[in-house]
Design an enzyme around this catalytic site. Structure first.
Site, PDB file in Angstrom:
ATOM      1  CG  HIS A  48      -1.682   1.217   1.467  1.00 30.14           C
ATOM      2  ND1 HIS A  48      -1.301   2.128   2.418  1.00 30.14           N
ATOM      3  CD2 HIS A  48      -2.789   1.730   0.881  1.00 30.14           C
ATOM      4  CE1 HIS A  48      -2.140   3.147   2.416  1.00 30.14           C
ATOM      5  NE2 HIS A  48      -3.062   2.939   1.493  1.00 30.14           N
ATOM      6  CD  GLU A 105      -2.524   2.809  -3.596  1.00 29.96           C
ATOM      7  OE1 GLU A 105      -2.890   3.999  -3.548  1.00 29.96           O
ATOM      8  OE2 GLU A 105      -3.027   1.918  -2.861  1.00 29.96           O
ATOM      9  CG  HIS A 106      -0.128   6.246  -0.412  1.00 25.31           C
ATOM     10  ND1 HIS A 106      -0.535   7.354   0.295  1.00 25.31           N
ATOM     11  CD2 HIS A 106      -1.154   5.368  -0.337  1.00 25.31           C
ATOM     12  CE1 HIS A 106      -1.751   7.153   0.779  1.00 25.31           C
ATOM     13  NE2 HIS A 106      -2.142   5.951   0.429  1.00 25.31           N
ATOM     14  CD  GLU A 159      -4.941   5.284   3.271  1.00 20.67           C
ATOM     15  OE1 GLU A 159      -3.771   5.632   2.986  1.00 20.67           O
ATOM     16  OE2 GLU A 159      -5.656   4.593   2.508  1.00 20.67           O
TER      17      GLU A 159
END
Lengths: 427, 422
Positions: free
Chosen positions: A69, A72-73, A144
């Site tokens: 993840h 991905e950012h 997040e």
């Protein structure tokens, strides 16, 4: 370039498929009359892939949870700008997501489709990580994670997975924890990138009012030359077939308790078609037992034990699968007992053939209806492809489904010793 | 873009192009004023009670069973707030006829079922059945309370409610918890009869459906009656120059910060298009000032965005931050707000914002549900169509952006904070 055509008899639609020499699968769906173009470029890599042996390496690596993840950012970063700027100039809406098994980069647009497609292919194939830009992201992802900590649906889901699984990493939050992401560095990101973003581990799906030949041409020109490096070995810990715990309660401010109960899967078919059959059959049984037209739904809705949110699903991936029933209910324990009793009643009295025929019709309708949402369809198609399944095979699986097989599926899946209950409620 | 067919006075069928879809979507919208707590609560309860059954399909289970026979056609009810209008939506989505494996047209079947539910509900001489009303009252109460489950939405909801206290806009479209138990089945039934015969109705159909057949069917249910015009939203007040601040505590891990602004630009004014562009530049998406500064530059938040309450002339910023960063985030949001007010907007930012809006508007055509909701909002304001939006947005200049933002006032600041903050 060899272009293959695959047609689905229910939909009367064709998917065009070609394989780039690197091994990347490219899929095109032509939708005449649609204004939107949608493309998703995805890698078969998600939050469960924290332990692996890269091709050509002798030692296995274990990296911090949440790294897929985080990666991905960071993909949006370019040396001199953020790639969102390019999409903005070309009028596209760009985004990305990471799930337990897949990382996907996507855009939708109504203009400048070819430029946007080139931008997508360019940035996903060209990472740019620095110590500074990796550090900068820690605060954002930290927030997040905090946001999800307050999300009751998210919490009840992950607690549920924690009850089902002793070791399988599907039980871990996709984004990791504030602690685990503190160990992520530029070097680790490159290591994961180089292993999992090899084109042989990726797929591209494009939908829109397309010129098929020209689009394939453009894609092939913009994919880099790569040789197949060999298989990535994904290492998952040994997972017992038993559940890990029976019940978990977490306290969060909610208006009414939320519950997920469900069954851990114990049967794992060898091939893609078998997995699709298991999926469809279990979904049908869940609908027959607990769907809106079931006796169960009517009885307990009227008693106020369930409301409109009562729903069910079946999920599966590498080394895991389970059914889940979600409810907002004043009394989760009572609901759990009611579900178990219903399963026992059906075991004694049998499933209804009329329910089977009717639910089957609804399933057919749902398959076609989903097709109108081109972006969702593309995402599903790619995610199933990574599991070795072609969604266009649905019609043959559907046609070969029998009541007897469904009865078997019911008997093998709905076993109380594999059932768990996760609850989120207010103090 | 759409063809209009009058079913009876005040009841309009809008036929949207949709040959490319395999599904047909139909939405039936009733618009009424968001007037007062008792009436809004009654109106919110009606769709819930209606879904309990019609004389032909006298239970929710009978309806669900029939829908499965129509290849899993979906039937949904929802209650929306558009400015100071409460909008009841009844929708069906079904496979278009050529995809049915056998039997009747699923679209006509599902629509008949919906219309039976609307016009011929299960009832006795006194009204809706007591047991149905009782169950759905509990459901409505649960629904009203459930706003706290999503903290992001909850914070925004509270900010709006506190900011517009005393205005109709402060009312929730789902009604008021304390009003629910006061409703009797007789009272609800007469309210229903009045609503169904007097509210303006707009029906949208999108897909490969037999429009003649649909029109005939609608005409057989909607009989001529005297219907009102669309409800009006009153312009927003001025702030009087002081910013009001609220802080509430809940057991949460992340703080939520919401800021309410009064734009003083009405939905049917020419300046509204400039406001859309300006809002997009300020906090619309991933190329906005809020995203680039609050998130990307300062790493304060995962999300920081602004959105317009079109009909009421309001704008809201919402963000999720650490408790200790409330002030820092607030200050940065205000700095970015003032940048737009001062006209510090690059040509590129203006063009990007226009492109993003254009892309969203053109995409509506591929998404029947969103297109329907968009059209209803427009019926309640300027009546402009997508083409007009595209033209007017294209014409917006940097000066327009500066001008519409210059008159915006910050009205209310709301913080949802946690026990860990102490």
């Amino acid at each position: 370039m060899e272009i293959k055509k695959k047609t689905n008899s229910f939909l009367n639609e064709t998917i065009y498929e070609a394989h780039h020499p690197s091994g990347c699968g490219v899929y095109l769906l032509n939708k005449p009359g649609f204004h939107n173009y949608y493309a998703v470029f995805a890698t078969d890599y998600g939050s469960v892939d924290s332990s692996f042996r890269a091709p050509g390496e002798s030692a296995a690596a274990t990296v911090p949870d949440g790294i897929a993840h985080y990666l991905e950012h960071k993909m949006f970063e370019e040396p001199d700008r953020n790639i969102f700027d390019d999409f903005a100039k070309q009028g596209a809406n760009a985004n990305a997501f990471t799930s337990s098994e897949m990382t996907a980069y996507l855009f939708s647009c109504t203009e400048h489709f070819e430029e946007n497609l080139k931008t997508l292919l360019h940035y996903v194939q060209n990472p740019y990580f620095t110590d500074e830009n990796v550090e900068k992201e820690r605060g954002i992802i930290g927030q997040e994670i905090r946001m999800y900590d307050d999300h009751p649906y998210w919490r009840v889901t992950y607690n549920f997975l924690g009850l089902l699984y002793h070791n399988h990493p599907v039980k871990l939050d996709t984004a990791g924890t504030v602690e685990s992401i503190s160990h992520i560095t530029k070097e680790l990101l490159y290591r994961c990138y180089n292993t999992f973003y090899h084109l042989s581990n990726m797929s591209l799906f494009i939908v829109g009012d397309l010129d098929v030949e020209r689009t394939f041409q453009l894609v092939f020109e913009n994919l880099r030359d790569q040789k197949y490096p060999g298989e990535i070995e994904r290492i998952y810990p040994e997972e017992p077939s038993s559940i890990c715990g029976k019940k978990k309660i977490q306290y969060l401010p909610v208006s009414m308790p939320m519950a997920i109960l469900g069954y851990k899967e114990t049967v794992f078919p060898e091939d893609g078609l078998g997995i699709m059959e298991r999926q469809i059959e279990t979904e049908l049984v869940l609908e027959m037992l607990f769907g809106k037209s079931s006796a169960f739904y009517e009885t307990y809705y009227q008693q106020g034990l369930i409301n409109d949110s009562f729903s069910n699903a079946y999920e599966s991936g590498k080394g895991y699968a389970y059914s889940e029933i979600f409810a907002e209910t004043p009394d989760p324990e009572k609901l759990y007992s009611a579900v178990m009793e219903e399963v026992e009643r059906v075991r004694r009295e049998g499933l209804s053939k009329a329910d089977f025929e009717r639910t089957k019709k609804a399933l057919y309708g749902a398959y076609i209806m989903d097709f109108d949402r081109a972006d969702d369809f593309a995402n599903s198609y790619v995610s199933w492809k990574f599991k070795g399944i072609d969604m266009f095979e649905f019609d043959s699986v559907y046609r070969s489904m029998t009541f007897d097989n469904l009865v078997l599926r019911f008997k093998e899946h709905f076993v109380e010793e594999n059932a768990v209950l996760s609850i989120v409620r207010s103090k | 873009m759409s063809e209009m067919i009058q079913i009876t006075p005040g009841v309009t069928l809008h036929v949207l192009p949709g040959d490319k879809f395999k599904t047909t979507s139909i939405g039936v919208y009733f618009c009424r004023p968001l007037d007062n707590k008792p009436n809004v609560t009654r109106a919110a309860l009606i769709p819930l009670v209606l879904r309990r059954g019609s004389k032909k399909y006298p239970s929710a289970r009978a309806i669900a069973t029939a829908l499965e026979e129509y290849y899993g056609a979906a039937l949904g009810v929802s209650v929306l707030k558009r400015g100071e209008a409460q909008v009841l939506r009844f929708g069906v989505k079904a496979l278009s006829k050529q995809f049915a494996l056998e039997g009747d047209d699923p679209v006509i079947g599902a629509l008949s079922l919906l219309l039976d539910m609307l016009f011929d509900p299960v009832a006795d001489e006194k009204g809706f059945l007591e047991e149905n009303v009782a169950i759905e009252k509990e459901d409505l109460k649960d629904d009203i309370k459930s706003i706290i489950n999503d903290k992001r939405e909850y914070a925004l909801f509270r900010c709006k409610e506190l900011m517009c206290e005393g205005e109709s806009f402060a009312l929730s479209e789902s009604g008021d918890y304390d009003e629910v138990d006061k409703i009797s089945r007789e009272d609800l039934y007469s309210f229903y009869q009045d609503l169904i015969g007097s509210a303006p109705v707009d029906i949208f159909i999108c897909g490969q459906a037999d429009v003649q057949e649909v029109t005939k069917l609608l005409k057989s249910y909607f009989k001529p009656s005297c219907r009102q015009g669309y409800p009006k939203t009153s312009p927003s007040r001025t702030t009087g120059g002081t910013i009001r601040r609220f802080s509430e505590e809940m057991d949460v891990n992340q703080g939520k910060l919401c800021i309410g602004f009064r734009t003083h630009t009405e939905a049917d004014s020419e300046d509204y298009y400039a406001l859309m562009v300006a809002n997009e530049i300020f906090g619309g998406g991933v190329s906005s000032k809020l995203f680039n500064n609050v998130r990307e530059k300062l790493s304060l938040a995962y999300y920081a965005s602004s959105r317009l309450e079109k009909l009421k002339g309001l704008m809201f910023v919402s963000s999720g931050v650490e408790f200790k960063n409330f002030e820092k985030a607030y200050d940065e949001i205000v700095v970015q707000f003032q940048e737009v007010q001062k006209g510090n907007v690059e040509r590129e930012e203006l063009e990007n914002a226009k492109r993003a809006l254009k892309n969203a508007l053109l995409s509506l055509d591929d998404s029947p549900r969103q297109l329907q909701d968009f059209m209803v909002s427009n019926l309640l304001s300027s009546g402009a169509d997508v083409k007009t939006y595209l033209e007017k947005i294209e014409a917006v200049t940097q000066d327009d952006v500066k001008r519409v933002f210059a008159r915006i006032e910050i009205d209310t600041v709301y913080q949802l904070t946690g026990p860990a903050a102490k």
